[in-house]
Design an enzyme around this catalytic site. Structure first.
Site, PDB file in Angstrom:
ATOM      1  N   ASN A 133       0.856  -1.191   0.000  1.00  0.00           N
ATOM      2  CA  ASN A 133       0.000   0.000   0.000  1.00  0.00           C
ATOM      3  C   ASN A 133       0.891   1.239   0.000  1.00  0.00           C
ATOM      4  O   ASN A 133       1.462   1.585   1.032  1.00  0.00           O
ATOM      5  CB  ASN A 133      -0.891  -0.036   1.254  1.00  0.00           C
ATOM      6  CG  ASN A 133      -1.752   1.212   1.383  1.00  0.00           C
ATOM      7  OD1 ASN A 133      -1.938   1.952   0.412  1.00  0.00           O
ATOM      8  ND2 ASN A 133      -2.284   1.450   2.565  1.00  0.00           N
ATOM      9  N   TRP A 134       0.987   1.876  -1.150  1.00  0.00           N
ATOM     10  CA  TRP A 134       1.900   3.027  -1.266  1.00  0.00           C
ATOM     11  C   TRP A 134       1.291   4.318  -0.711  1.00  0.00           C
ATOM     12  O   TRP A 134       1.945   5.344  -0.690  1.00  0.00           O
ATOM     13  CB  TRP A 134       2.341   3.198  -2.723  1.00  0.00           C
ATOM     14  CG  TRP A 134       3.566   2.382  -3.032  1.00  0.00           C
ATOM     15  CD1 TRP A 134       3.980   1.264  -2.364  1.00  0.00           C
ATOM     16  CD2 TRP A 134       4.541   2.627  -4.050  1.00  0.00           C
ATOM     17  NE1 TRP A 134       5.147   0.799  -2.903  1.00  0.00           N
ATOM     18  CE2 TRP A 134       5.513   1.607  -3.945  1.00  0.00           C
ATOM     19  CE3 TRP A 134       4.679   3.573  -5.062  1.00  0.00           C
ATOM     20  CZ2 TRP A 134       6.618   1.535  -4.801  1.00  0.00           C
ATOM     21  CZ3 TRP A 134       5.782   3.494  -5.913  1.00  0.00           C
ATOM     22  CH2 TRP A 134       6.735   2.499  -5.778  1.00  0.00           C
ATOM     23  N   LYS A 135       0.034   4.280  -0.328  1.00  0.00           N
ATOM     24  CA  LYS A 135      -0.625   5.485   0.230  1.00  0.00           C
ATOM     25  C   LYS A 135      -0.400   6.663  -0.720  1.00  0.00           C
ATOM     26  O   LYS A 135      -0.470   6.479  -1.927  1.00  0.00           O
ATOM     27  CB  LYS A 135      -0.109   5.737   1.643  1.00  0.00           C
ATOM     28  CG  LYS A 135      -0.148   4.468   2.511  1.00  0.00           C
ATOM     29  CD  LYS A 135       0.129   4.692   3.947  1.00  0.00           C
ATOM     30  CE  LYS A 135       0.049   3.368   4.699  1.00  0.00           C
ATOM     31  NZ  LYS A 135       0.119   3.499   6.128  1.00  0.00           N
TER      32      LYS A 135
ATOM     33  N   HIS B 243      -9.845   1.478   5.646  1.00  0.00           N
ATOM     34  CA  HIS B 243      -8.514   1.764   6.205  1.00  0.00           C
ATOM     35  C   HIS B 243      -8.607   2.968   7.146  1.00  0.00           C
ATOM     36  O   HIS B 243      -9.308   3.937   6.875  1.00  0.00           O
ATOM     37  CB  HIS B 243      -7.524   2.040   5.068  1.00  0.00           C
ATOM     38  CG  HIS B 243      -6.096   2.027   5.533  1.00  0.00           C
ATOM     39  ND1 HIS B 243      -5.558   3.047   6.285  1.00  0.00           N
ATOM     40  CD2 HIS B 243      -5.114   1.107   5.384  1.00  0.00           C
ATOM     41  CE1 HIS B 243      -4.292   2.741   6.569  1.00  0.00           C
ATOM     42  NE2 HIS B 243      -4.006   1.575   6.027  1.00  0.00           N
TER      43      HIS B 243
ATOM     44  N   GLU C 129      -5.802  -4.525  11.316  1.00  0.00           N
ATOM     45  CA  GLU C 129      -5.013  -3.311  11.210  1.00  0.00           C
ATOM     46  C   GLU C 129      -5.211  -2.428  12.445  1.00  0.00           C
ATOM     47  O   GLU C 129      -5.963  -1.440  12.396  1.00  0.00           O
ATOM     48  CB  GLU C 129      -5.494  -2.539   9.978  1.00  0.00           C
ATOM     49  CG  GLU C 129      -5.094  -3.156   8.671  1.00  0.00           C
ATOM     50  CD  GLU C 129      -4.019  -2.331   8.016  1.00  0.00           C
ATOM     51  OE1 GLU C 129      -3.016  -2.900   7.610  1.00  0.00           O
ATOM     52  OE2 GLU C 129      -4.178  -1.099   7.953  1.00  0.00           O
TER      53      GLU C 129
ATOM     54  N   GLY D 118       2.058   2.693  10.857  1.00  0.00           N
ATOM     55  CA  GLY D 118       2.996   3.787  10.595  1.00  0.00           C
ATOM     56  C   GLY D 118       3.716   4.297  11.825  1.00  0.00           C
ATOM     57  O   GLY D 118       4.294   5.383  11.808  1.00  0.00           O
TER      58      GLY D 118
ATOM     59  N   SER E  45       3.228  -1.578  10.806  1.00  0.00           N
ATOM     60  CA  SER E  45       4.679  -1.564  11.080  1.00  0.00           C
ATOM     61  C   SER E  45       5.358  -2.897  10.772  1.00  0.00           C
ATOM     62  O   SER E  45       6.271  -3.315  11.492  1.00  0.00           O
ATOM     63  CB  SER E  45       4.941  -1.139  12.532  1.00  0.00           C
ATOM     64  OG  SER E  45       4.487   0.183  12.741  1.00  0.00           O
TER      65      SER E  45
HETATM   66  P1  PGA Z   1       2.680   0.635   7.816  1.00  0.00           P
HETATM   67  O1  PGA Z   1       1.224   0.813   7.204  1.00  0.00           O
HETATM   68  O2  PGA Z   1       3.225  -0.651   7.297  1.00  0.00           O
HETATM   69  O3  PGA Z   1       3.450   1.830   7.300  1.00  0.00           O
HETATM   70  O4  PGA Z   1       2.533   0.629   9.294  1.00  0.00           O
HETATM   71  C1  PGA Z   1       0.347  -0.267   7.227  1.00  0.00           C
HETATM   72  C2  PGA Z   1      -1.005   0.124   6.724  1.00  0.00           C
HETATM   73  O5  PGA Z   1      -1.302   1.282   6.501  1.00  0.00           O
HETATM   74  O6  PGA Z   1      -1.823  -0.737   6.526  1.00  0.00           O
END
Ligand code: PGA
Length: 227
Positions: free
Chosen positions: A9-11, A90, A155, A161, A191
């Site tokens: 997931n590149w956001k 999300h 999640e 993050g 993470s």
């Molecule tokens: P992250 O994000 O790996 O940077 O913690 C995970 C997510 O948004 O699902």
């Protein structure tokens, strides 16, 4: 574990060139993992899906089929872009009608990846019984009118993050609980990094990766390891 799901997931990160390059690299790697690449939606059309282990995903879809929703993306639009999957619910998205979005996704041939988990930034004293109860309530409230053709991603907000992943032993208990509630693949996200990914893969059906997925080489190594 065999044939895990790996979601990148590149956001809101990356350029057109970076999206193209990552997709080309990842499609060329022999692997038993199934990779779902969720780039920013404006670059999704640049990804030419040609390997059987590689899929394109959207980062969200709206609960309505179309209409006056500035800045949003419908399931039909994602389908037209070549997406086969979409994240729903999300925690970085504004709250949406999750059930409605799950239904929209499915009715346009997309497999929704339904993100669930506590919404506290710092669980003061994590109580997994309370978390399981919370998940049961969420699922009862938002459960779509179909029993398969979707995935769950555990999640927990406190892990997303932050560099503070959940304890894999706790994730195992929660993944097992979710599998009992919904007999579909259950993934973990929050993470995940190169040093903990194996532990999370051993207790779940796959991982949803944010930050680390921007490291194309690290992701390539992970895919190759699942070969
Ligand atoms: P992250 O994000 O790996 O940077 O913690 C995970 C997510 O948004 O699902």
């Amino acid at each position: 574990m065999k044939n895990p799901w790996i979601i990148a997931n590149w956001k809101m990160n990356g350029t057109a060139d970076q999206v193209r390059a990552a997709a080309e690299d990842w499609q060329s790697i022999p692997t038993k993992a199934s990779l779902i690449f969720c780039p920013p939606v404006c670059f999704a059309h640049l990804v030419d899906v040609h390997a059987s282990h590689f899929h394109l995903g959207g980062q969200t879809c709206h609960e309505a089929a179309s209409g006056a929703y500035t800045g949003h993306t419908s399931a039909a639009m994602l389908q037209e872009l070549g997406c086969g999957y979409v994240l729903v619910g999300h925690s970085e998205q504004r709250p949406c009608n999750v059930r409605g979005a799950l239904i929209q996704a499915r009715s346009h041939g997309l497999t929704p990846i339904w993100c669930v988990g506590h919404r506290s930034t710092i669980p003061p004293k994590f109580d997994y019984i309370e978390e399981c109860e919370h998940l049961t309530r969420t699922i009862e409230l938002e459960r779509p009118p179909f029993s398969d053709g979707y995935m769950l991603a555990y999640e927990p907000l406190s892990a997303i993050g932050t560099g503070n992943p959940m304890d894999p032993d706790v994730v195992k208990v929660i993944v097992d609980h979710l599998r009992r509630l919904c007999p579909v693949p259950v993934l973990y996200g929050g993470s995940v990094n190169t040093s903990n990914v194996d532990e999370f893969l051993s207790v779940s059906d796959g991982v949803l990766i944010g930050g680390m997925s921007l490291d194309v080489l690290a992701m390539s190594a992970l895919l190759a390891k699942c070969g």
